[in-house]
Design a protein around this motif. Structure first.
Motif, mmCIF file in Angstrom:
data_model
loop_
_atom_site.group_PDB
_atom_site.id
_atom_site.type_symbol
_atom_site.label_atom_id
_atom_site.label_comp_id
_atom_site.label_asym_id
_atom_site.label_seq_id
_atom_site.Cartn_x
_atom_site.Cartn_y
_atom_site.Cartn_z
ATOM 1 N N GLU A 18 -54.947 17.252 -22.517
ATOM 2 C CA GLU A 18 -54.381 18.242 -23.430
ATOM 3 C C GLU A 18 -55.492 18.933 -24.231
ATOM 4 N N GLN A 19 -56.436 18.161 -24.725
ATOM 5 C CA GLN A 19 -57.529 18.732 -25.508
ATOM 6 C C GLN A 19 -58.432 19.619 -24.655
ATOM 7 N N LEU A 20 -58.689 19.196 -23.400
ATOM 8 C CA LEU A 20 -59.506 20.009 -22.501
ATOM 9 C C LEU A 20 -58.802 21.318 -22.153
ATOM 10 N N ALA A 21 -57.484 21.274 -21.979
ATOM 11 C CA ALA A 21 -56.728 22.489 -21.690
ATOM 12 C C ALA A 21 -56.805 23.461 -22.861
ATOM 13 N N LYS A 22 -56.761 22.952 -24.084
ATOM 14 C CA LYS A 22 -56.885 23.807 -25.264
ATOM 15 C C LYS A 22 -58.257 24.468 -25.308
ATOM 16 N N LEU A 23 -59.306 23.720 -24.968
ATOM 17 C CA LEU A 23 -60.663 24.261 -24.996
ATOM 18 C C LEU A 23 -60.897 25.306 -23.921
ATOM 19 N N SER A 24 -60.288 25.120 -22.750
ATOM 20 C CA SER A 24 -60.539 26.039 -21.640
ATOM 21 C C SER A 24 -59.615 27.245 -21.652
ATOM 22 N N GLY A 27 -54.922 42.029 -6.014
ATOM 23 C CA GLY A 27 -55.415 43.396 -6.085
ATOM 24 C C GLY A 27 -54.560 44.281 -5.214
ATOM 25 N N SER A 28 -54.947 45.539 -5.088
ATOM 26 C CA SER A 28 -54.210 46.449 -4.234
ATOM 27 C C SER A 28 -55.082 46.853 -3.062
ATOM 28 N N GLY A 29 -54.478 47.423 -2.046
ATOM 29 C CA GLY A 29 -55.237 47.888 -0.904
ATOM 30 C C GLY A 29 -55.493 46.777 0.087
ATOM 31 N N SER A 30 -56.704 46.770 0.679
ATOM 32 C CA SER A 30 -56.994 45.848 1.774
ATOM 33 C C SER A 30 -57.532 44.511 1.313
ATOM 34 N N SER A 31 -57.665 44.317 0.010
ATOM 35 C CA SER A 31 -58.161 43.022 -0.444
ATOM 36 C C SER A 31 -57.306 42.515 -1.581
ATOM 37 N N SER A 32 -57.259 41.222 -1.713
ATOM 38 C CA SER A 32 -56.592 40.612 -2.849
ATOM 39 C C SER A 32 -57.532 39.566 -3.393
ATOM 40 N N SER A 33 -57.389 39.277 -4.648
ATOM 41 C CA SER A 33 -58.298 38.309 -5.247
ATOM 42 C C SER A 33 -57.512 37.260 -5.990
ATOM 43 N N GLY A 34 -58.155 36.173 -6.243
ATOM 44 C CA GLY A 34 -57.521 35.093 -6.976
ATOM 45 C C GLY A 34 -58.566 34.271 -7.666
ATOM 46 N N SER A 35 -58.103 33.415 -8.510
ATOM 47 C CA SER A 35 -59.029 32.534 -9.193
ATOM 48 C C SER A 35 -58.375 31.193 -9.384
ATOM 49 N N ASN A 36 -59.204 30.242 -9.556
ATOM 50 C CA ASN A 36 -58.753 28.889 -9.825
ATOM 51 C C ASN A 36 -59.753 28.331 -10.816
ATOM 52 N N THR A 37 -59.628 28.731 -12.089
ATOM 53 C CA THR A 37 -60.647 28.428 -13.078
ATOM 54 C C THR A 37 -60.594 27.002 -13.589
ATOM 55 N N ASP A 38 -59.493 26.295 -13.379
ATOM 56 C CA ASP A 38 -59.499 24.890 -13.780
ATOM 57 C C ASP A 38 -60.137 24.067 -12.671
ATOM 58 N N SER A 39 -60.185 22.788 -12.824
ATOM 59 C CA SER A 39 -60.909 21.956 -11.861
ATOM 60 C C SER A 39 -60.053 21.499 -10.685
ATOM 61 N N SER A 40 -58.825 22.016 -10.572
ATOM 62 C CA SER A 40 -57.970 21.600 -9.471
ATOM 63 C C SER A 40 -58.198 22.488 -8.250
ATOM 64 N N LEU A 41 -57.745 22.005 -7.113
ATOM 65 C CA LEU A 41 -57.848 22.763 -5.876
ATOM 66 C C LEU A 41 -56.560 23.564 -5.681
ATOM 67 N N LYS A 42 -56.688 24.788 -5.186
ATOM 68 C CA LYS A 42 -55.545 25.662 -4.949
ATOM 69 C C LYS A 42 -55.393 25.856 -3.446
ATOM 70 N N VAL A 43 -54.160 25.747 -2.951
ATOM 71 C CA VAL A 43 -53.887 25.960 -1.527
ATOM 72 C C VAL A 43 -53.793 27.461 -1.283
#
Length: 172
Positions: free
Chosen positions: A53-59, A68-84
């Motif tokens: 909980e404290q780490l989530a508050k800090l981050s 995004g639009s067009g031929s590319s899309s972007s994403g992020s996964n800024t926490d330390s978990s893995l995203k499928v």
């Protein structure tokens, strides 16, 4: 001889009395003189959920992903978990510097816009453009513009786990 024996007996008796007082009254031998019980106000127990909980508050509250639009899309996964992430055939997943990727399903090859490649941390080697990627290997993008794409002839979507910034782009 009797004086020596009496001194040994008295010395042993004093040691036993000292140890007995110490075991019966632990406060008598505490270094700081303060008794702390685990979980008390003086010595609180900290749980994993509290730390999370404290780490989530800090981050700033977690991760976000955007398209995004067009031929590319972007994403992020800024926490330390893995995203499928699903990578359709004909697209390349490009990771930013420090992005980690694990191929879970499909046949993929390394992609790079220059002669350098990506790092296979599990295999302990560098993969240049076109090298086959083994399933379940941890890959690291040392610079932006490098990533993974479906192998030639593979028409299904790839399934990868991603930690970090990435974008999906059409293969040139």
């Amino acid at each position: 001889m009797k004086k020596t024996t009496i001194r040994v007996v008295i010395g042993a008796a004093l040691l036993l009395v000292g140890f007995g007082i110490g075991f019966l009254n632990p406060k008598a031998i505490e270094a700081d003189g303060v008794s702390t019980t685990p979980g008390s106000i003086d010595d609180p127990v900290v749980t994993k959920s509290y730390i999370d909980e404290q780490l989530a508050k800090l981050s700033g509250g977690g991760s976000g992903a955007g398209n995004g639009s067009g031929s590319s899309s972007s994403g992020s996964n800024t926490d330390s978990s893995l995203k499928v992430v699903s990578v359709p055939s004909g697209k390349v997943l490009l990771g930013d510097e420090g992005t980690e990727i694990i191929l879970r399903v499909g046949k993929a090859v390394a992609y790079s816009s220059d002669s350098s490649g990506i790092v296979d941390l599990t295999g302990g080697k560098d993969l240049v453009k076109g090298n086959t990627i083994a399933s379940n290997h941890l890959l690291l993008m040392p610079r932006s513009g490098r990533g993974v794409t479906a192998a030639a002839g593979y028409t299904k979507s790839l399934t990868v786990l991603v930690r970090g910034e990435y974008k999906l782009q059409s293969v040139n």
